[in-house]
Design an enzyme around this catalytic site. Structure first.
Site, PDB file in Angstrom:
ATOM      1  N   SER A 144       0.830  -1.207   0.000  1.00 37.59           N
ATOM      2  CA  SER A 144       0.000   0.000   0.000  1.00 37.59           C
ATOM      3  C   SER A 144       0.863   1.255   0.000  1.00 37.59           C
ATOM      4  CB  SER A 144      -0.883   0.050   1.251  1.00 37.59           C
ATOM      5  OG  SER A 144      -1.812  -1.001   1.245  1.00 37.59           O
ATOM      6  N   ILE A 145       0.420   2.256  -0.746  1.00 35.60           N
ATOM      7  CA  ILE A 145       1.127   3.544  -0.736  1.00 35.60           C
ATOM      8  C   ILE A 145       1.132   4.087   0.696  1.00 35.60           C
ATOM      9  CG2 ILE A 145       1.043   5.924  -1.567  1.00 35.60           C
ATOM     10  CD1 ILE A 145      -0.026   4.849  -4.225  1.00 35.60           C
TER      11      ILE A 145
ATOM     12  N   TYR B 268      -9.404   4.232 -16.452  1.00 34.58           N
ATOM     13  CA  TYR B 268      -9.492   4.865 -15.119  1.00 34.58           C
ATOM     14  C   TYR B 268     -10.913   5.353 -14.823  1.00 34.58           C
ATOM     15  CZ  TYR B 268      -7.307   6.649 -10.905  1.00 34.58           C
ATOM     16  OH  TYR B 268      -6.950   6.859  -9.594  1.00 34.58           O
TER      17      TYR B 268
ATOM     18  N   LYS C  10     -11.333  11.373  -8.641  1.00 33.04           N
ATOM     19  CA  LYS C  10     -10.069  12.049  -8.279  1.00 33.04           C
ATOM     20  C   LYS C  10     -10.139  13.540  -8.608  1.00 33.04           C
ATOM     21  CE  LYS C  10      -7.657   8.573  -6.625  1.00 33.04           C
ATOM     22  NZ  LYS C  10      -7.604   8.384  -5.169  1.00 33.04           N
TER      23      LYS C  10
ATOM     24  N   THR D  77      -0.327  -2.008  -6.655  1.00 29.78           N
ATOM     25  CA  THR D  77      -0.949  -2.277  -5.344  1.00 29.78           C
ATOM     26  C   THR D  77      -2.250  -3.039  -5.566  1.00 29.78           C
ATOM     27  OG1 THR D  77      -2.265  -0.270  -5.434  1.00 29.78           O
ATOM     28  CG2 THR D  77      -0.088  -0.069  -4.415  1.00 29.78           C
TER      29      THR D  77
ATOM     30  N   ALA E  65      -5.339  -2.006  -4.946  1.00 29.12           N
ATOM     31  CA  ALA E  65      -6.342  -1.153  -5.595  1.00 29.12           C
ATOM     32  C   ALA E  65      -6.016  -0.979  -7.083  1.00 29.12           C
ATOM     33  CB  ALA E  65      -6.393   0.205  -4.910  1.00 29.12           C
TER      34      ALA E  65
HETATM   35  N1  LIG Z   1      -1.437   2.460  -6.959  1.00 34.54           N
HETATM   36  C1  LIG Z   1      -1.407   3.479  -7.794  1.00 34.54           C
HETATM   37  O1  LIG Z   1      -0.943   3.389  -8.941  1.00 34.54           O
HETATM   38  C2  LIG Z   1      -1.962   4.811  -7.349  1.00 34.54           C
HETATM   39  C3  LIG Z   1      -1.588   5.960  -8.049  1.00 34.54           C
HETATM   40  C4  LIG Z   1      -2.086   7.196  -7.629  1.00 34.54           C
HETATM   41  C5  LIG Z   1      -2.951   7.263  -6.550  1.00 34.54           C
HETATM   42  N2  LIG Z   1      -3.314   6.110  -5.900  1.00 34.54           N
HETATM   43  C6  LIG Z   1      -4.224   6.242  -4.763  1.00 34.54           C
HETATM   44  O2  LIG Z   1      -3.559   5.858  -3.585  1.00 34.54           O
HETATM   45  C7  LIG Z   1      -4.536   5.502  -2.613  1.00 34.54           C
HETATM   46  C8  LIG Z   1      -4.133   4.186  -1.967  1.00 34.54           C
HETATM   47  O3  LIG Z   1      -4.238   3.131  -2.911  1.00 34.54           O
HETATM   48  P1  LIG Z   1      -3.137   2.001  -3.078  1.00 34.54           P
HETATM   49  O4  LIG Z   1      -2.754   2.006  -4.505  1.00 34.54           O
HETATM   50  O5  LIG Z   1      -2.116   2.109  -2.027  1.00 34.54           O
HETATM   51  O6  LIG Z   1      -3.987   0.654  -2.897  1.00 34.54           O
HETATM   52  P2  LIG Z   1      -4.376  -0.176  -1.564  1.00 34.54           P
HETATM   53  O7  LIG Z   1      -5.362  -1.192  -2.068  1.00 34.54           O
HETATM   54  O8  LIG Z   1      -3.185  -0.681  -0.898  1.00 34.54           O
HETATM   55  O9  LIG Z   1      -5.091   0.909  -0.654  1.00 34.54           O
HETATM   56  C9  LIG Z   1      -6.436   1.291  -0.835  1.00 34.54           C
HETATM   57  C10 LIG Z   1      -7.034   1.376   0.542  1.00 34.54           C
HETATM   58  O10 LIG Z   1      -8.362   1.907   0.492  1.00 34.54           O
HETATM   59  C11 LIG Z   1      -9.067   1.266   1.544  1.00 34.54           C
HETATM   60  N3  LIG Z   1     -10.516   1.441   1.376  1.00 34.54           N
HETATM   61  C12 LIG Z   1     -11.284   1.227   0.278  1.00 34.54           C
HETATM   62  N4  LIG Z   1     -12.581   1.453   0.588  1.00 34.54           N
HETATM   63  C13 LIG Z   1     -12.624   1.839   1.897  1.00 34.54           C
HETATM   64  C14 LIG Z   1     -13.659   2.180   2.811  1.00 34.54           C
HETATM   65  N5  LIG Z   1     -14.938   2.192   2.434  1.00 34.54           N
HETATM   66  N6  LIG Z   1     -13.323   2.521   4.073  1.00 34.54           N
HETATM   67  C15 LIG Z   1     -12.025   2.503   4.482  1.00 34.54           C
HETATM   68  N7  LIG Z   1     -10.996   2.169   3.684  1.00 34.54           N
HETATM   69  C16 LIG Z   1     -11.311   1.831   2.411  1.00 34.54           C
HETATM   70  C17 LIG Z   1      -8.638  -0.185   1.427  1.00 34.54           C
HETATM   71  O11 LIG Z   1      -8.941  -0.917   2.590  1.00 34.54           O
HETATM   72  C18 LIG Z   1      -7.142  -0.001   1.219  1.00 34.54           C
HETATM   73  O12 LIG Z   1      -6.469   0.028   2.455  1.00 34.54           O
HETATM   74  C19 LIG Z   1      -5.870   5.487  -3.341  1.00 34.54           C
HETATM   75  O13 LIG Z   1      -6.522   6.719  -3.150  1.00 34.54           O
HETATM   76  C20 LIG Z   1      -5.432   5.354  -4.796  1.00 34.54           C
HETATM   77  O14 LIG Z   1      -6.416   5.843  -5.711  1.00 34.54           O
HETATM   78  C21 LIG Z   1      -2.824   4.902  -6.272  1.00 34.54           C
END
Ligand SMILES: NC(=O)c1ccc[n+]([C@@H]2O[C@H](COP(=O)([O-])OP(=O)(O)OC[C@H]3O[C@@H](n4cnc5c(N)ncnc54)[C@H](O)[C@@H]3O)[C@@H](O)[C@H]2O)c1
Length: 262
Positions: A26-27, A162, A169, A200, A202
């Protein structure tokens, strides 16, 4: 980050809440490690019983840390978490919102097919939750603080696959600007970090994600994708007094991908 790093101790005495760790990829975990290495004391959330064991195992690397069950759609659960944090810590200096979700059909079908309910769910979990979290956290930051959320370039350009998440977003980034205005007078800053593609849990919900990683690596000025540790260090910067003049911004940590022509 080593103990000898000039950043070690930068956040000593500060307390932060991390929302969005699912596992070590996770980020939010990359951010947590950077914040912790700089001395911040951290609390975490997990999304329901299904995630509890996995998140407990992940955060156990940091010793005994406060851990809360939180679905960001549940206002009562959120209120009781902040009540408990107030009792435990008295105040909060930082909150990371690293949460997003859209129902599968909305990510798999053409955007034009997005069902109203799926659109609303994506907005609720991925954008409105930042408003709810900021409102609930602000009273614990009487002397100011910092809030950071995670966004992606699909808010600005139509990135294939996306879809509804790009719209969520865009909404999230606008929420950051309006929240910055409301929170600024209380000395609380809020910013978004626009991370490049990182593999990740997600991310796997985004169609053609591997192509996106490949294209990013080919086209970005740095000729590579980014690591969650790099996002983490930017998060550390935004949590620290190094960034006291910055609020309402979207900062790109994407190896420069967003400045190139497609
Ligand atoms: N992975 C990428 O390429 C990327 C790029 C830019 C932005 N992001 C953003 O980074 C953030 C983290 O995503 P990630 O890639 O680390 O994936 P991840 O799956 O590790 O994290 C996503 C998190 O969101 C939580 N979540 C979802 N629905 C929820 C709810 N109803 N209540 C509480 N928690 C909830 C999940 O439990 C999880 O911990 C997100 O906003 C994602 O859009 C990701």
């Amino acid at each position: 980050m080593s103990e000898n790093s000039p950043l070690a101790g930068l956040l000593a005495g500060k307390k932060g809440l991390i929302v969005g760790v699912a596992n070590q990829n996770s980020i939010a975990w990359g951010c947590a490690l950077a914040l912790r290495a700089a001395g911040m004391e951290l609390a975490f959330t997990y999304q329901g019983e299904v995630m509890r064991d996995r998140v407990t195992r992940t955060v156990s690397d940091l010793g005994d840390v406060p851990l809360y069950d939180l679905d960001v759609r549940d206002d009562a659960q959120m209120a009781s978490m902040f009540d408990d944090l107030r009792e435990k810590w008295g105040r909060l200096d930082f909150v990371l919102h690293s949460v997003a979700f859209a129902p599968k059909p909305a990510m798999a079908n053409p955007f034009i097919e997005t069902a109203r309910e799926d659109f609303l769910v994506a907005q609720d979990i991925s954008a409105y939750s930042l408003v709810a979290l900021s409102r609930a956290a602000a009273p614990l930051m009487p002397e100011g603080g910092s809030i950071v959320t995670m966004t992606y370039y699909g808010s600005q350009k139509a990135v294939p696959g996306y879809n509804v998440m790009g719209v969520a977003k865009a909404s999230l980034e606008a929420c950051v600007r309006y929240l910055a205005v409301d929170l600024g007078q209380r000395g609380i800053r809020i910013n978004a970090v626009s991370a490049g593609a990182i593999n990740t849990l997600a991310a796997r919900g985004v169609a053609h994600f591997r192509d996106l990683m490949r294209i990013t690596a080919e086209r970005s000025p740095l000729k590579r994708t980014v690591e969650s540790e790099e996002v983490g260090r930017t998060c550390l910067f935004l949590a620290s007094d190094l960034s006291t003049g910055i609020t309402g911004e979207t900062m790109y940590v994407d190896a420069g991908f967003n400045i190139t022509a497609g």
